[in-house]
Motif scaffolding. Structure first.
Motif, PDB file in Angstrom:
ATOM      1  N   ARG A 186     -56.269  46.946 -37.406  1.00 59.24           N
ATOM      2  CA  ARG A 186     -55.626  48.076 -38.087  1.00 59.24           C
ATOM      3  C   ARG A 186     -56.424  48.504 -39.313  1.00 59.24           C
ATOM      4  O   ARG A 186     -56.681  49.703 -39.512  1.00 59.24           O
ATOM      5  N   TYR A 187     -56.814  47.533 -40.159  1.00 61.41           N
ATOM      6  CA  TYR A 187     -57.583  47.885 -41.356  1.00 61.41           C
ATOM      7  C   TYR A 187     -58.934  48.484 -40.986  1.00 61.41           C
ATOM      8  O   TYR A 187     -59.408  49.430 -41.635  1.00 61.41           O
ATOM      9  N   LEU A 188     -59.566  47.940 -39.946  1.00 63.11           N
ATOM     10  CA  LEU A 188     -60.866  48.467 -39.541  1.00 63.11           C
ATOM     11  C   LEU A 188     -60.736  49.908 -39.065  1.00 63.11           C
ATOM     12  O   LEU A 188     -61.521  50.781 -39.458  1.00 63.11           O
ATOM     13  N   VAL A 189     -59.743  50.175 -38.224  1.00 67.17           N
ATOM     14  CA  VAL A 189     -59.562  51.526 -37.691  1.00 67.17           C
ATOM     15  C   VAL A 189     -59.233  52.509 -38.813  1.00 67.17           C
ATOM     16  O   VAL A 189     -59.816  53.594 -38.909  1.00 67.17           O
ATOM     17  N   GLU A 190     -58.305  52.144 -39.677  1.00 69.15           N
ATOM     18  CA  GLU A 190     -57.879  53.094 -40.716  1.00 69.15           C
ATOM     19  C   GLU A 190     -58.935  53.289 -41.797  1.00 69.15           C
ATOM     20  O   GLU A 190     -59.069  54.397 -42.328  1.00 69.15           O
ATOM     21  N   ARG A 229     -58.631  57.324 -38.268  1.00 75.92           N
ATOM     22  CA  ARG A 229     -57.432  57.400 -37.436  1.00 75.92           C
ATOM     23  C   ARG A 229     -56.316  56.552 -38.038  1.00 75.92           C
ATOM     24  O   ARG A 229     -56.562  55.524 -38.656  1.00 75.92           O
ATOM     25  N   LEU A 230     -55.094  56.979 -37.813  1.00 72.99           N
ATOM     26  CA  LEU A 230     -53.942  56.187 -38.189  1.00 72.99           C
ATOM     27  C   LEU A 230     -53.796  55.031 -37.216  1.00 72.99           C
ATOM     28  O   LEU A 230     -54.011  55.191 -36.010  1.00 72.99           O
ATOM     29  N   ALA A 231     -53.430  53.863 -37.724  1.00 70.20           N
ATOM     30  CA  ALA A 231     -53.196  52.694 -36.866  1.00 70.20           C
ATOM     31  C   ALA A 231     -51.922  51.998 -37.318  1.00 70.20           C
ATOM     32  O   ALA A 231     -51.555  52.037 -38.489  1.00 70.20           O
ATOM     33  N   SER A 232     -51.241  51.358 -36.384  1.00 66.26           N
ATOM     34  CA  SER A 232     -50.000  50.663 -36.717  1.00 66.26           C
ATOM     35  C   SER A 232     -49.811  49.487 -35.781  1.00 66.26           C
ATOM     36  O   SER A 232     -50.464  49.372 -34.741  1.00 66.26           O
ATOM     37  N   ALA A 277     -66.182  50.285 -33.306  1.00 67.59           N
ATOM     38  CA  ALA A 277     -67.423  51.044 -33.097  1.00 67.59           C
ATOM     39  C   ALA A 277     -67.214  52.123 -32.038  1.00 67.59           C
ATOM     40  O   ALA A 277     -67.709  53.252 -32.168  1.00 67.59           O
ATOM     41  N   GLY A 278     -66.456  51.800 -30.983  1.00 61.82           N
ATOM     42  CA  GLY A 278     -66.179  52.781 -29.941  1.00 61.82           C
ATOM     43  C   GLY A 278     -65.297  53.924 -30.413  1.00 61.82           C
ATOM     44  O   GLY A 278     -65.330  55.018 -29.843  1.00 61.82           O
ATOM     45  N   LEU A 279     -64.522  53.670 -31.469  1.00 61.45           N
ATOM     46  CA  LEU A 279     -63.674  54.716 -32.042  1.00 61.45           C
ATOM     47  C   LEU A 279     -64.398  55.520 -33.116  1.00 61.45           C
ATOM     48  O   LEU A 279     -63.787  56.350 -33.779  1.00 61.45           O
ATOM     49  N   GLY A 280     -65.681  55.247 -33.282  1.00 65.05           N
ATOM     50  CA  GLY A 280     -66.474  56.040 -34.215  1.00 65.05           C
ATOM     51  C   GLY A 280     -66.547  55.497 -35.616  1.00 65.05           C
ATOM     52  O   GLY A 280     -66.851  56.243 -36.558  1.00 65.05           O
ATOM     53  N   ALA A 281     -66.289  54.208 -35.798  1.00 63.69           N
ATOM     54  CA  ALA A 281     -66.360  53.621 -37.135  1.00 63.69           C
ATOM     55  C   ALA A 281     -67.760  53.766 -37.706  1.00 63.69           C
ATOM     56  O   ALA A 281     -68.768  53.678 -36.991  1.00 63.69           O
ATOM     57  N   ASP A 282     -67.804  54.003 -39.010  1.00 57.14           N
ATOM     58  CA  ASP A 282     -69.076  54.142 -39.713  1.00 57.14           C
ATOM     59  C   ASP A 282     -69.641  52.748 -39.985  1.00 57.14           C
ATOM     60  O   ASP A 282     -69.535  52.218 -41.094  1.00 57.14           O
ATOM     61  N   ARG A 324     -56.703  40.616 -49.332  1.00 55.65           N
ATOM     62  CA  ARG A 324     -56.320  42.026 -49.234  1.00 55.65           C
ATOM     63  C   ARG A 324     -57.350  42.770 -48.384  1.00 55.65           C
ATOM     64  O   ARG A 324     -58.477  42.320 -48.212  1.00 55.65           O
ATOM     65  N   GLY A 325     -56.959  43.918 -47.857  1.00 53.17           N
ATOM     66  CA  GLY A 325     -57.878  44.736 -47.082  1.00 53.17           C
ATOM     67  C   GLY A 325     -58.263  44.086 -45.765  1.00 53.17           C
ATOM     68  O   GLY A 325     -57.442  43.463 -45.090  1.00 53.17           O
ATOM     69  N   LEU A 326     -59.517  44.213 -45.396  1.00 54.22           N
ATOM     70  CA  LEU A 326     -59.981  43.703 -44.108  1.00 54.22           C
ATOM     71  C   LEU A 326     -59.842  42.187 -43.985  1.00 54.22           C
ATOM     72  O   LEU A 326     -59.783  41.657 -42.873  1.00 54.22           O
ATOM     73  N   ALA A 327     -59.754  41.477 -45.107  1.00 56.49           N
ATOM     74  CA  ALA A 327     -59.591  40.026 -45.071  1.00 56.49           C
ATOM     75  C   ALA A 327     -58.135  39.600 -44.986  1.00 56.49           C
ATOM     76  O   ALA A 327     -57.854  38.402 -44.851  1.00 56.49           O
ATOM     77  N   PHE A 328     -57.192  40.537 -45.068  1.00 61.59           N
ATOM     78  CA  PHE A 328     -55.774  40.168 -45.100  1.00 61.59           C
ATOM     79  C   PHE A 328     -55.340  39.436 -43.828  1.00 61.59           C
ATOM     80  O   PHE A 328     -54.605  38.452 -43.874  1.00 61.59           O
TER      81      PHE A 328
END
Length: 347
Positions: A56-60, A65-68, A162-167, A211-215
């Motif tokens: 979720r954190y990676l996608v958002e 994109r919104l993720a949940s 990466a497939g969703l276009g992550a930078d 917090r963040g990606l490490a949460f």
């Protein structure tokens, strides 16, 4: 004798090499499936749910994109209908045989979502039912606490990002197996490891925070401490911890604080560790470089990886702490009481 859990911790570099090598070539397939998707819905339980928090954190944070996170009971118990047109549903299950997850993915598809399965269960119902199955290559995992199946799930979700276009630079992902190999050696050689284990063996509760990606890593480490060591472990974002539960951290309840070097939330993570120690409690840092180590009572090394791949390595020192702590407490970490490898939660 080394436990099965310790053996499988050591298998992670090779499991990740196989998984990353297998899945990176499928980025184009994911790009095609996700074209036009406006939201990502993660469906998971247990350790897989903690992997989903990373997803979720990676996608958002990296794809726009919104993720949940899904509530499977909405599908399996309430049997609600939701318009999921334009949604990519990502179901995560180590075995691919947890009925609740399989049923929820089928519900998402019936509600209009496109579907992706992330599983180590080749030929499993989850893999067979998904539009795209990202099969991890962890091999058979015998210890009940997830180690290599968890980190290979993170690798699959990194490929999904990466497939969703992550930078991101996918070369960072290719470096992960060698870095985890180094990190296992560095952690086991660290003088702080037996000291942390000895101190944790004298407490009944611990707070694990990031917090963040490490949460998601904090949640996973807290789960492992509960599963394998029977500690009252609470996994919290440090933002939530500071909103009140910080009061539970005292001389009898230490904190484990995790951070990724170079992360925009690292300064806050180090400040939390400093606040814990100033209050007379013990703070054990994992990762975060000199900033977190300098604010902690004792610290273990983290991976030399950018923030987006750091969670694949950050969990490893925690896994080693859990395995040693369980044995120090006289607990067999391979077969914690009351747990099975596949959990069926019912509907």
């Amino acid at each position: 004798m080394p436990s099965r859990m310790r053996h499988e911790i050591g298998e992670q570099p090779e499991a990740l090499r196989r998984t990353i090598g297998s899945l990176l070539p499928r980025i184009g397939e994911l790009e095609k499936l996700a074209a036009g998707a406006r939201q990502v819905l993660f469906v998971a339980r247990g350790s897989s749910d903690n992997a989903a928090v990373y997803g979720r954190y990676l996608v958002e944070s990296r794809t726009g994109r919104l993720a949940s996170l899904a509530a499977p009971s909405v599908a399996t118990t309430y049997r609600s209908r939701i318009d999921l047109d334009g949604v990519l549903a990502v179901a995560i299950s180590q075995s691919g045989r947890t009925e609740e997850i399989v049923e929820t993915m089928a519900w998402a598809r019936d509600c209009g979502a496109r579907t992706v399965a992330v599983t180590n269960g080749h030929g499993s119902p989850l893999a067979e039912a998904a539009d795209v199955a990202l099969l991890t290559e962890a091999g058979e995992e015998l210890a009940v606490p997830a180690t290599k199946t968890y980190t290979t799930q993170l690798a699959a979700l990194a490929v999904l990002g990466a497939g969703l276009g992550a930078d991101v630079d996918t070369a960072d992902l290719a470096r992960v197996p060698d870095e985890i190999e180094r990190l296992i050696e560095a952690t086991e050689a660290a003088e702080e490891l037996p000291l942390i284990v000895a101190e944790l063996a004298r407490v009944q509760g611990v707070v694990v925070s990031a917090r963040g990606l490490a949460f998601g890593t904090a949640l996973e480490l807290a789960l492992k401490l509960k599963e394998a060591c029977y500690l009252h472990a609470m996994g919290l974002s440090y933002a939530d911890l500071l909103h009140g539960p910080i009061a539970v951290v005292d001389e009898r309840t230490p904190a484990i604080v995790l951070g990724a070097a170079g992360s925009p939330v690292l300064a806050g993570t180090a400040a939390l560790a400093a606040r814990v120690t100033e209050a007379g409690a013990r703070a054990y840092g994992i990762g975060g470089g000199p900033a977190l180590a300098g604010s902690s009572s004792l610290a273990l090394p983290g991976p030399a990886l950018p923030e987006w791949t750091a969670p694949l390595g950050l969990i490893v020192p925690g896994q080693l702490v859990v395995e040693r702590l369980a044995r120090a407490l006289g607990i067999n970490p391979d077969v914690p009481r009351g747990l099975n490898k596949v959990t069926q939660t019912g509907v």
